[in-house]
Design a protein around this motif. Structure first.
Motif, mmCIF file in Angstrom:
data_model
loop_
_atom_site.group_PDB
_atom_site.id
_atom_site.type_symbol
_atom_site.label_atom_id
_atom_site.label_comp_id
_atom_site.label_asym_id
_atom_site.label_seq_id
_atom_site.Cartn_x
_atom_site.Cartn_y
_atom_site.Cartn_z
ATOM 1 N N ASP A 1 -6.815 1.306 -8.790
ATOM 2 C CA ASP A 1 -6.132 1.006 -7.533
ATOM 3 C C ASP A 1 -7.068 0.267 -6.582
ATOM 4 N N LEU A 2 -6.490 -0.552 -5.731
ATOM 5 C CA LEU A 2 -7.237 -1.329 -4.747
ATOM 6 C C LEU A 2 -7.078 -0.664 -3.372
ATOM 7 N N PRO A 3 -8.170 -0.409 -2.670
ATOM 8 C CA PRO A 3 -8.037 0.190 -1.332
ATOM 9 C C PRO A 3 -7.225 -0.718 -0.413
ATOM 10 N N ALA A 4 -6.273 -0.148 0.222
ATOM 11 C CA ALA A 4 -5.458 -0.930 1.168
ATOM 12 C C ALA A 4 -6.296 -1.266 2.395
ATOM 13 N N PRO A 5 -6.201 -2.487 2.916
ATOM 14 C CA PRO A 5 -7.006 -2.870 4.073
ATOM 15 C C PRO A 5 -6.503 -2.207 5.352
ATOM 16 N N ALA A 6 -7.352 -2.255 6.376
ATOM 17 C CA ALA A 6 -6.935 -1.771 7.690
ATOM 18 C C ALA A 6 -5.818 -2.667 8.219
ATOM 19 N N GLY A 7 -5.173 -2.233 9.259
ATOM 20 C CA GLY A 7 -4.033 -2.980 9.798
ATOM 21 C C GLY A 7 -4.416 -4.295 10.440
ATOM 22 N N ARG A 8 -5.687 -4.470 10.772
ATOM 23 C CA ARG A 8 -6.122 -5.706 11.430
ATOM 24 C C ARG A 8 -7.391 -6.216 10.755
ATOM 25 N N THR A 9 -7.685 -7.488 10.945
ATOM 26 C CA THR A 9 -8.879 -8.067 10.369
ATOM 27 C C THR A 9 -10.118 -7.599 11.133
ATOM 28 N N PHE A 10 -11.276 -7.841 10.539
ATOM 29 C CA PHE A 10 -12.528 -7.489 11.186
ATOM 30 C C PHE A 10 -12.666 -8.211 12.531
ATOM 31 N N GLY B 1 0.795 -1.212 0.000
ATOM 32 C CA GLY B 1 0.000 0.000 0.000
ATOM 33 C C GLY B 1 0.833 1.270 0.000
ATOM 34 N N ARG B 2 0.309 2.291 -0.659
ATOM 35 C CA ARG B 2 0.921 3.615 -0.657
ATOM 36 C C ARG B 2 -0.198 4.636 -0.508
ATOM 37 N N ARG B 3 -0.167 5.386 0.590
ATOM 38 C CA ARG B 3 -1.188 6.400 0.868
ATOM 39 C C ARG B 3 -2.608 5.799 0.853
ATOM 40 N N GLY B 4 -2.740 4.614 1.360
ATOM 41 C CA GLY B 4 -4.046 3.993 1.496
ATOM 42 C C GLY B 4 -4.533 3.230 0.277
ATOM 43 N N TRP B 5 -3.673 3.129 -0.758
ATOM 44 C CA TRP B 5 -4.087 2.430 -1.976
ATOM 45 C C TRP B 5 -3.001 1.464 -2.422
ATOM 46 N N ILE B 6 -3.430 0.404 -3.130
ATOM 47 C CA ILE B 6 -2.503 -0.584 -3.684
ATOM 48 C C ILE B 6 -2.569 -0.486 -5.210
ATOM 49 N N ALA B 7 -1.456 -0.089 -5.819
ATOM 50 C CA ALA B 7 -1.416 0.079 -7.274
ATOM 51 C C ALA B 7 -1.030 -1.208 -7.989
ATOM 52 N N GLY B 8 -0.412 -2.133 -7.283
ATOM 53 C CA GLY B 8 -0.003 -3.393 -7.885
ATOM 54 C C GLY B 8 0.377 -4.390 -6.814
ATOM 55 N N MET B 9 -0.001 -5.655 -7.064
ATOM 56 C CA MET B 9 0.284 -6.694 -6.083
ATOM 57 C C MET B 9 0.166 -8.050 -6.775
ATOM 58 N N PRO B 10 1.059 -8.995 -6.503
ATOM 59 C CA PRO B 10 0.965 -10.317 -7.122
ATOM 60 C C PRO B 10 -0.409 -10.951 -6.875
ATOM 61 N N GLY B 11 -0.986 -11.468 -7.939
ATOM 62 C CA GLY B 11 -2.274 -12.128 -7.820
ATOM 63 C C GLY B 11 -3.469 -11.211 -7.891
ATOM 64 N N ALA B 12 -3.260 -9.879 -7.944
ATOM 65 C CA ALA B 12 -4.374 -8.931 -7.962
ATOM 66 C C ALA B 12 -4.440 -8.136 -9.253
ATOM 67 N N GLY B 13 -3.761 -8.626 -10.299
ATOM 68 C CA GLY B 13 -3.714 -7.885 -11.556
ATOM 69 C C GLY B 13 -5.070 -7.678 -12.193
ATOM 70 N N GLY B 14 -5.998 -8.619 -11.985
ATOM 71 C CA GLY B 14 -7.332 -8.454 -12.542
ATOM 72 C C GLY B 14 -8.000 -7.185 -12.078
#
Length: 468
Positions: free
Chosen positions: A448-457, A429-442
């Motif tokens: 951009d993909l919103p970066a998750p919170a630091g902990r699970t629900f 993540g960068r500034r709350g967003w993910i611009a690229g990540m293995p397995g998430a190219g679709g």
């Protein structure tokens, strides 16, 4: 360079096409807004929807009765009724009638049933010149493309693209890109063709069983010019278009127009009953109605009777988050969007079209806006279930689902895996967003993909319960 024609390849190119996204948004967002405003002024909508649903369910449950009644009354009015079990039979009947009339060129009002059975191609193969009279259909005929929406066939075209098409194709093209100027250019181009056609071909929004009449609904008046001047009028209609009587048609028209265009009533609502009679000033000398099954009887027997309620308003695709990203052509079929993802497997077989029912988030928005309450998400899940049972799901997907089930059935392992995944994702993540990540190219190839919170629900819930 080889072009990927798979559903994934086509949708990938559609998502990356910003011009297409602009064209789609211009129309669907306007349609969504106008529908919302129309329903604000129509507080009886829910009651009307319940009545519309009941009317269609009643007709479908008694389809044989109303088909016989319609044929009897249509013949009594002077019409000739033809029956077609398949698309090929329907096209053969229409082409045969055109040849019988000695037709050199025919005019055609917009009809999705005509597109479904492949009528434009059949006329071309028979060397019969076809003139599309609906403005949007005229545009895509010039562009040599298929419709991308059932109400706005040229939705994928921008105003600038249409202006260029007209400049090239019209004898007296417009001198600007203003919509009125382009409409006037189309009017000049089509007027003589309306008046000189040998045969006019239309669809039908409703078939009235008690009179044998046919109802057409347009905003341009082109259907009237298509069906009145020629000496022969041919109607092609699916057998599910039946309603018992005129009051039932009006009840459904109130739903159709508000859901399709956000208007109270369409500009031109016309009822045709038989050919010209003695004393009539105009009208066709011959009136033919081709009733088409093309899989509809099979739908009755295979759990898809709810889909036969559809009145072709297009509201489901105007509100569909998937359609609004990829447009209609990506579906590779006559009917796009949620309704198309249900209809196309029924018409063409799920083995050829299994990607379509999976191109859905199942958020239920389509069912929410459907004016006759078709449970589209449920029907889409049914096709997914069929696809799984028939072994059409790729082995990699089956393996992935097996792995997910293995983890999900073990709560401690599931919590450990999700905690690890959340923390791993944050590394990208960068500034709350993910611009690229293995397995998430679709996802990240196009947005951009919103970066998750630091902990699970579950971790956050546990901390809340303990007051931390």
């Amino acid at each position: 360079m080889k072009v990927d024609l798979s559903f994934k390849g086509v949708t990938g190119r559609a998502i990356a096409d910003r011009r297409l996204k602009t064209a789609i948004d211009r129309t669907t967002m306007t349609a969504e807004t106008k529908r919302r405003l129309a329903l604000m002024d129509y507080p009886q909508f829910e009651a009307a929807r319940a009545r519309g649903t009941a009317i269609k369910d009643h007709v479908v449950a008694n389809l044989d009765h109303y088909l016989e009644e319609f044929e009897r009354n249509a013949v009594a009015s002077g019409a000739v009724v033809h029956w077609a079990a398949t698309a090929e039979e329907a096209c053969g009947i229409v082409v045969g009638l055109c040849r019988q009339a000695g037709a050199r060129h025919v005019t055609r009002a917009k009809s999705m049933l005509g597109e479904e059975i492949g009528l434009p191609h059949a006329l071309e193969a028979a060397d019969i010149e076809r003139v599309e009279t609906d403005l949007a259909e005229h545009i895509i005929q010039l562009a040599k493309e298929a419709p991308s929406h059932i109400v706005w066939p040229a939705l994928h075209k921008t105003r600038e693209e249409v202006a260029e098409l007209f400049r090239v194709a019209h004898g007296r093209p417009q001198d600007s890109e203003d919509v009125p100027a382009m409409v006037e250019s189309a009017r000049r181009q089509l007027r003589s063709l309306f008046l000189g056609a040998d045969v006019g071909i239309s669809g039908a929004n409703f078939l009235l069983a008690d009179t044998g009449g046919v109802c057409t609904v347009t905003n341009e008046g082109n259907a009237e010019l298509t069906t009145t001047p020629p000496r022969m009028h041919i109607v092609t209609a699916g057998i599910e278009k039946l309603v018992p009587s005129l009051p039932h048609a009006y009840a459904l028209l109130r739903l159709l127009v508000r859901s399709a265009t956000g208007a109270d009533i369409t500009q031109y609502t016309t009822f045709h009953t038989g050919p010209k009679r003695a004393g009539d000033r105009d009208g066709p000398e011959e009136f033919h109605i081709v009733l088409v099954d093309n899989g509809r009887s099979r739908m009755l027997a295979t759990g898809l009777r709810d889909m036969l309620r559809c009145i072709r308003c297009g509201a489901c695709m105007n509100h569909c988050v998937v359609y609004r990203q990829i447009g209609g052509h990506a579906y590779g079929a006559t009917y796009p969007g949620p309704m198309g993802a249900v209809l196309t497997p029924a018409l063409e077989g799920v083995e050829k079209t299994r990607d379509l029912p999976h191109a859905c988030t199942l958020n239920g928005r389509c069912q929410e806006v459907c004016p006759v309450g078709i449970p589209l998400p449920t029907l889409l899940r049914g096709w997914r279930d069929t696809s799984w049972k028939e072994g059409l799901v790729p082995g990699s997907v089956r393996a992935g689902l097996w792995a997910w089930r293995f983890v999900a059935e073990r709560p401690r392992l599931y919590r450990l895996a999700t905690a690890a995944a959340v923390r791993a994702m944050r590394l990208f993540g960068r500034r709350g967003w993910i611009a690229g990540m293995p397995g998430a190219g679709g996802w990240t190839d196009y947005r951009d993909l919103p970066a998750p919170a630091g902990r699970t629900f579950m971790e956050q819930l546990r901390d809340r319960k303990t007051g931390r």
